[in-house]
Design an enzyme around this catalytic site. Sequence first.
Site, PDB file in Angstrom:
ATOM      1  N   GLU A  48       0.830  -1.210   0.000  1.00 37.98           N
ATOM      2  CA  GLU A  48       0.000   0.000   0.000  1.00 37.98           C
ATOM      3  C   GLU A  48       0.864   1.258   0.000  1.00 37.98           C
ATOM      4  O   GLU A  48       2.072   1.202   0.181  1.00 37.98           O
ATOM      5  CB  GLU A  48      -0.907   0.045   1.242  1.00 37.98           C
TER       6      GLU A  48
ATOM      7  N   ASN B 214     -10.692   5.807   2.372  1.00 38.73           N
ATOM      8  CA  ASN B 214      -9.670   5.476   1.387  1.00 38.73           C
ATOM      9  C   ASN B 214      -9.644   6.536   0.273  1.00 38.73           C
ATOM     10  O   ASN B 214     -10.420   7.490   0.269  1.00 38.73           O
ATOM     11  CB  ASN B 214      -9.964   4.094   0.779  1.00 38.73           C
TER      12      ASN B 214
ATOM     13  N   ASP C 293      -9.955   1.593  -3.960  1.00 36.37           N
ATOM     14  CA  ASP C 293      -8.904   1.593  -2.937  1.00 36.37           C
ATOM     15  C   ASP C 293      -8.117   2.901  -3.046  1.00 36.37           C
ATOM     16  O   ASP C 293      -8.680   3.960  -3.259  1.00 36.37           O
ATOM     17  CB  ASP C 293      -8.027   0.355  -3.107  1.00 36.37           C
TER      18      ASP C 293
END
Length: 293
Positions: free
Chosen positions: A23, A155, A205
């Site tokens: 991430e 997000n 995301d």
Amino acid sequence: MMSQRIFEPKIRSLIDTPLSVGESPVWDERTGALWFVDILAPAAYRLRANGSLDRFDMPAAIGCLGLCENGMVLAGLQTGVHLLDPATGQLEFFCDPDGGRPDSRLNDGKVGPDGHFWVGTRDEAVPQTGNARLYRVSPDRSFTCLIDGGLLTSNGLAWSPDGRRMYHSDSSGPMLQAFDFDADTGAVGATERLHDFVPGEGRPDGAATDCEGYYWSAGVQGGRLNRISPEGQIVEIYQMPFAGPTMPCFGGPDLKTLYVTSLTTGEGTSRAQGTLIAFDAPVAGAPVQRFAL
């Protein structure tokens, strides 16, 4: 409805180290390095310009990173926001906006055009209860809660090139919204719900914006990046070589390299390890600010 164009970019694999939940890729224009995290390792990584990879182990789950003006790196951990010294690997507590709430952890975060660190949380309850929040962290270590509840997984933070629009998604929702934004004060104004994601588009995301004002969203479990217009239409689809892209980031000296992290998906022979890849972008990215510290 605007037609969608589909692309299969030529992918470059950048690391051999498998990631559980890769991430938060962040480009460091000063050094030519690319920072990213593995949430569950937990660790922060720095991929240097020469291809070498540095690992900084963390004491708790790490959701995101942000670069500081003074060369330090902000790290959003389960235990709060910390400062990482890249020279020594030492970690210093900065503040804990979430206050150790149960069933919650810091998730996606990014430095905004206002020089503050914007960081959201993920509702870790099973089943989720909608306790996620969005915070604005100041260089003086104070913080403000901008969204309190009604979210499952905060997000997709990104800003328009002129800093007048803030994008934000709920990847468990799954939806994308945008807010009027004052880059001088960090004030958030009217909100507009832009897109509700359907199966096949992937859950929204992490994200980035390009210099033309389009929003690039990682369609996790959909195996693609969605390039979305300011009006909320998916206009281009970039197919990924894995099902779980988690966040794109523009980098390179001209901001025309797209870096993408991913998470581990599948079982047995269909299992794909999380990783970091790159490809040449068709347009330059919008620069990301540094934390005013």
